[in-house]
Design an enzyme around this catalytic site. Structure first.
Site, PDB file in Angstrom:
ATOM      1  N   CYS A 154     -75.895  27.710  76.983  1.00  0.00           N
ATOM      2  CA  CYS A 154     -75.368  26.422  77.460  1.00  0.00           C
ATOM      3  C   CYS A 154     -76.380  25.647  78.313  1.00  0.00           C
ATOM      4  O   CYS A 154     -76.318  24.415  78.373  1.00  0.00           O
ATOM      5  CB  CYS A 154     -74.107  26.636  78.274  1.00  0.00           C
ATOM      6  SG  CYS A 154     -72.916  27.690  77.441  1.00  0.00           S
ATOM      7  N   LYS A 203     -67.861  20.853  72.520  1.00  0.00           N
ATOM      8  CA  LYS A 203     -66.634  21.098  73.292  1.00  0.00           C
ATOM      9  C   LYS A 203     -65.635  19.954  73.116  1.00  0.00           C
ATOM     10  O   LYS A 203     -64.426  20.150  73.216  1.00  0.00           O
ATOM     11  CB  LYS A 203     -66.957  21.262  74.778  1.00  0.00           C
ATOM     12  CG  LYS A 203     -67.587  22.602  75.130  1.00  0.00           C
ATOM     13  CD  LYS A 203     -66.553  23.714  75.236  1.00  0.00           C
ATOM     14  CE  LYS A 203     -67.229  25.073  75.342  1.00  0.00           C
ATOM     15  NZ  LYS A 203     -66.316  26.189  75.056  1.00  0.00           N
ATOM     16  N   GLU A 232     -63.856  20.884  70.099  1.00  0.00           N
ATOM     17  CA  GLU A 232     -63.014  22.062  70.329  1.00  0.00           C
ATOM     18  C   GLU A 232     -61.694  21.652  70.986  1.00  0.00           C
ATOM     19  O   GLU A 232     -60.622  22.137  70.617  1.00  0.00           O
ATOM     20  CB  GLU A 232     -63.746  23.060  71.229  1.00  0.00           C
ATOM     21  CG  GLU A 232     -62.963  24.346  71.471  1.00  0.00           C
ATOM     22  CD  GLU A 232     -63.637  25.273  72.480  1.00  0.00           C
ATOM     23  OE1 GLU A 232     -63.776  26.461  72.190  1.00  0.00           O
ATOM     24  OE2 GLU A 232     -64.031  24.809  73.572  1.00  0.00           O
ATOM     25  N   GLU A 274     -60.296  43.336  74.574  1.00  0.00           N
ATOM     26  CA  GLU A 274     -60.256  43.272  73.109  1.00  0.00           C
ATOM     27  C   GLU A 274     -61.359  44.161  72.526  1.00  0.00           C
ATOM     28  O   GLU A 274     -61.142  44.890  71.547  1.00  0.00           O
ATOM     29  CB  GLU A 274     -60.447  41.821  72.632  1.00  0.00           C
ATOM     30  CG  GLU A 274     -60.380  41.679  71.116  1.00  0.00           C
ATOM     31  CD  GLU A 274     -60.738  40.275  70.627  1.00  0.00           C
ATOM     32  OE1 GLU A 274     -61.008  39.389  71.457  1.00  0.00           O
ATOM     33  OE2 GLU A 274     -60.742  40.080  69.396  1.00  0.00           O
ATOM     34  N   GLU A 323     -61.537  39.300  76.522  1.00  0.00           N
ATOM     35  CA  GLU A 323     -62.517  39.678  75.513  1.00  0.00           C
ATOM     36  C   GLU A 323     -62.999  41.117  75.735  1.00  0.00           C
ATOM     37  O   GLU A 323     -63.189  41.876  74.776  1.00  0.00           O
ATOM     38  CB  GLU A 323     -63.700  38.693  75.554  1.00  0.00           C
ATOM     39  CG  GLU A 323     -64.605  38.795  74.352  1.00  0.00           C
ATOM     40  CD  GLU A 323     -65.521  37.572  74.192  1.00  0.00           C
ATOM     41  OE1 GLU A 323     -65.251  36.528  74.811  1.00  0.00           O
ATOM     42  OE2 GLU A 323     -66.497  37.685  73.444  1.00  0.00           O
ATOM     43  N   GLU A 337     -54.787  23.512  67.029  1.00  0.00           N
ATOM     44  CA  GLU A 337     -54.121  24.716  67.556  1.00  0.00           C
ATOM     45  C   GLU A 337     -54.293  24.863  69.069  1.00  0.00           C
ATOM     46  O   GLU A 337     -53.686  25.736  69.676  1.00  0.00           O
ATOM     47  CB  GLU A 337     -54.628  25.967  66.834  1.00  0.00           C
ATOM     48  CG  GLU A 337     -56.077  26.332  67.084  1.00  0.00           C
ATOM     49  CD  GLU A 337     -57.059  25.633  66.155  1.00  0.00           C
ATOM     50  OE1 GLU A 337     -56.698  24.586  65.564  1.00  0.00           O
ATOM     51  OE2 GLU A 337     -58.206  26.116  66.038  1.00  0.00           O
ATOM     52  N   CYS A 394     -67.157  31.928  72.415  1.00  0.00           N
ATOM     53  CA  CYS A 394     -67.025  30.839  73.408  1.00  0.00           C
ATOM     54  C   CYS A 394     -67.890  29.631  73.115  1.00  0.00           C
ATOM     55  O   CYS A 394     -67.715  28.598  73.736  1.00  0.00           O
ATOM     56  CB  CYS A 394     -67.249  31.326  74.828  1.00  0.00           C
ATOM     57  SG  CYS A 394     -68.208  32.786  74.975  1.00  0.00           S
ATOM     58  N   SER A 451     -64.221  37.358  68.244  1.00  0.00           N
ATOM     59  CA  SER A 451     -63.222  37.664  69.259  1.00  0.00           C
ATOM     60  C   SER A 451     -62.126  36.606  69.185  1.00  0.00           C
ATOM     61  O   SER A 451     -62.415  35.416  69.063  1.00  0.00           O
ATOM     62  CB  SER A 451     -63.862  37.640  70.645  1.00  0.00           C
ATOM     63  OG  SER A 451     -62.859  37.567  71.629  1.00  0.00           O
TER      64      SER A 451
END
Lengths: 575, 163
Positions: free
Chosen positions: A505, A360, A363, A284, A281, A368, A301, A321
């Site tokens: 979190c 999560k 996720e 990037e 990241e 993908e 994230c 990102s």
């Protein structure tokens, strides 16, 4: 500040003129039970459990919404008050399932606690009609059981006031009132981000995380499987609360020991892959800055946040990102790099993660997220679920020794551990970006300007010769307001960190309950203590990360990294 | 929502124009949701889901809250209504004079339960607490007509009058 003086249970109490009787009583150390009240939400006055006698009032009043007044005399514990409270609880219990012994929230349920506190021994109204509703379990993250709902409305208010998503509302009327989504659809059909803040504030088991502990037990019992586990940064400063250890204690070593005793073959760390995320990241970001990429770049994230932008701001997806979250980077690397090094077929690896987060779970099952050729992360457990597994196994957590993570996915830096708090990803990225841009090993490590608990913070930072404006946002409500500004081109930010949950979190929907601002602050401070205790505090200094790139991955943003560690986002159409 | 995407060759755009016209009358007005929904229901006879989603978007009100409001008030309906509305009285006087038997007989005859609509949209069957005609108990109303001193034998002939 205007103050008033009142008398509560014979005790003289000073309180702000604007406060409620409940707030004045609690500040004076006088306990009044509550159910629909939540310190961080608007006050509803619905459950009537907090009733008290107040001078000048004809009837009992709900202290959570009753304002204090000069000279007011309040009694919180008369026979009349106690009878009224018992009646309220009896009525709730008469229309509540009696499966407490086998309930997921057993021992964590506020209704159960209050019934015990008040000494409710019989339910005079038992045997009447009870509500019966179907269970909503059509999504990977949360389970809603209307039968256990006491209509306190905390979920409705949390979703609306903290997250700005307004998934829930009261529907129907009278006895048939329920907490409902639009048209009583499953959460997977409405604009739910699976952040789990509703589950976090739910006093009963009406909204809970989907329990995946059975899957984990089955994997651990399967001798043909190699079961690896990763632990998210914020779990180590919250897990203790599930196991009788005070709020804010760092239990990293005991957590590792416990996971080994549960039977995990390798205990790895999401902090390792958080460092990896910063590598990708951070590079990037530098690439976008220098090569005219889409700015501001926004972190990706937090899966609740990713769901929100995919649902509500699909036109802004190019700002996200492309770096995968630490959980998913770990999953991709565990079933490729680690499998190769350990000589284990990836199909025999079961990859488990311990997360502070209910989103999560969703996720991990995104179609993908299989760049290893298999589902990269197989089982996602929340901090609460791990706590239950440790209790079920009968481990005396407090007396466990402190153990270290396994190699080669276990080493981490101070940069990675602060991922668990709002501002942490930004700070971790800045530590690496500043070094890379200047080509130096800078002495500046801490970026205190991005720390804090305000829902929106901004800072202008000097990186090399240029000034970079950044912003840090947490809660989806604040994120929505920020996205409106980005959409209108009103911001000059180059980099924005967004976390879905309050505090990041540490306040995640899968963390131990109850949670409030003080609990979050204690967990946050513990993360900074972890960071300060690290000898290495910048992600690019992590020796296992350096080894991963030099021996296997190539360079950040390289072809292999692109394939394994980056992803794409798609608009989600639900409302 | 779906209204936006419907093609411009059919009647849907006219539909959208009608909704927009209703909404335009209430722009910037507080507490406008109930009158808006009343006007839409007058147009459709019920509140279609996609229209409510469109209203939510245009009025910037969460769809969950609109659903909450619509299910709270008995005046709003989420399913198509029959051409004829039967309201069978279940008030005290009708109750002691066999109101329940009348309701059960109609339920059997139409093949639907109270609160539902026949598939051919001919009848919607509802109950009502009291129509204030206790001297005629047991009573039912069909549309604007009141039918009293009912017996189960009389029902078929009465229902036949409503097509």
């Amino acid at each position: 500040m205007d103050m008033v003086t009142l008398t509560i249970n014979g005790q003289t109490v000073k309180a702000k003129k604007t406060s409620t009787v409940l707030e004045a009583a609690r500040a004076a150390g006088i306990y009044i039970p509550t159910l629909c009240y939540h310190p961080e939400l608007s006050h509803e006055g619905a459950c009537r459990l907090c009733v008290v006698e107040a001078s000048g009032a004809r009837t009992l009043v709900a202290s959570c919404v009753y304002p204090v007044a000069e000279g007011m005399i309040v009694e919180t514990n008369t026979p009349k008050v106690r009878e009224a409270r018992k009646l309220v609880v009896e009525l709730l219990l008469a229309n509540h399932p009696k499966d407490c012994l086998s309930c997921q929230k057993s021992m964590d349920c506020e209704l159960q606690t209050i019934a015990a506190e008040l000494g409710v021994r019989k339910i005079r109204f038992a045997g009447g009609e009870m509500k019966a509703h179907t269970i909503d379990a059509g999504n990977p993250s949360l389970v809603r059981d209307q039968e256990k709902c006491i209509l306190c409305g905390r979920c409705i208010r949390a979703c609306s006031e903290i997250q700005g998503m307004d998934v829930y509302s009261f529907a129907g009327r009278g006895f048939h009132t329920i907490v409902s989504t639009a048209f009583e659809q499953g959460l997977e059909k409405v604009a739910c981000t699976y952040c789990g803040q509703c589950a976090s504030v739910c006093p009963t088991a009406a909204i809970v995380e989907k329990d995946d502990t059975d899957k984990a037990w089955a994997a651990l019992a399967d001798k043909t499987k190699h079961v690896v586990v990763q632990t998210a940064p914020s779990v180590r400063v919250a897990l203790g609360e599930e196991l009788g250890i005070p709020v804010g204690e760092i239990v990293t070593g005991k957590m590792v020991a416990a996971l080994r005793r549960l039977g995990f073959d390798k205990v790895f760390d999401t902090n390792f892959s958080a460092d990896l995320t910063i590598m990708e990241e951070g590079h990037e970001f530098i690439d976008r800055l220098t090569n005219g990429g889409v700015l501001p770049m926004i972190t990706s994230c937090s899966p609740g946040w990713v769901n929100m932008i995919e649902l509500k701001y699909p036109e802004l997806l190019p700002h996200l990102s492309t770096a995968k979250s630490p959980q998913q980077m770990f999953g991709a690397v565990a079933k490729t790099y680690y499998a190769e090094r350990a000589g284990i077929d990836a199909k025999d690896i079961v990859s488990v993660s311990i997360m502070p987060c209910t989103a999560k779970k969703a996720e991990a099952v995104r179609p993908e997220m299989n760049s290893s050729g298999y589902q990269d992360v197989d089982i996602v457990l929340t901090t609460r679920e791990l706590g239950r597994m440790i209790r079920e196994f009968g481990l005396d957590f407090a007396s466990l020794p402190e153990e270290d993570f396994d190699s080669p996915l276990g080493k981490s830096t101070g940069a990675s551990v602060i991922f668990g708090t709002t501002g942490g990803v930004m700070e971790a990225a800045l530590r690496t970006v500043a070094d890379v841009v200047t080509g130096q090993n800078l002495q500046q490590i801490e970026y205190k300007a991005v720390r804090g608990m305000e829902t929106v913070r901004e800072a202008t930072l000097k990186i090399g010769d240029s000034e970079v404006k950044v912003a840090v946002v947490h809660t989806l409500k604040a994120a929505k307001a920020m996205m409106e500004r980005v959409k209108k081109g009103e911001t000059e930010y180059k980099f924005i960190e967004v976390m879905a949950c309050p505090g990041g979190c540490i306040g995640g929907g899968g963390q131990p309950v109850p949670v409030d601002a003080d609990v979050r602050r204690a967990r946050r401070d513990a993360l900074f203590t972890c960071d300060e205790a690290c000898s290495l505090r910048k992600s690019h200094e992590n020796p296992e990360i350096i080894e991963l790139y030099s021996t296997w991955l190539g360079k950040p943003l390289g072809e292999k990294a692109h394939h394994l560690l980056h992803t794409k986002y798609n608009q989600q159409k639900r409302n | 929502m779906d209204l936006e995407n419907k093609c411009c060759c059919g009647g849907e755009n006219k539909e959208k124009a009608q909704i927009d016209e209703i909404l335009s009358k209430y722009v910037g007005k507080k507490g406008a949701l109930i009158p808006v929904l009343q006007e839409i229901q007058a147009l459709y006879n019920y509140l279609p889901k996609d229209i409510l989603e469109y209203v939510a978007e245009k009025m910037n009100i969460p769809i969950s809250q609109i659903y909450g409001l619509v299910t709270f008030y008995s005046q709003f309906h989420l399913n198509p209504r029959g051409r004829n509305i039967i309201r069978v009285c279940q008030g005290t006087a009708c109750h002691v004079r066999g109101g329940k038997v009348i309701l059960q007989a109609i339920e059997k005859q139409l093949g639907i339960k109270a609160g539902h609509t026949t598939e051919d949209l001919r009848f919607t069957l509802e109950t009502i607490a009291c129509v204030g005609a206790c001297g005629l108990a047991p009573v039912m109303q069909i549309n604007e007509d009141t039918h009293g001193r009912l017996t189960t034998e009389k029902l078929s002939a009465i229902l036949d009058r409503y097509k």
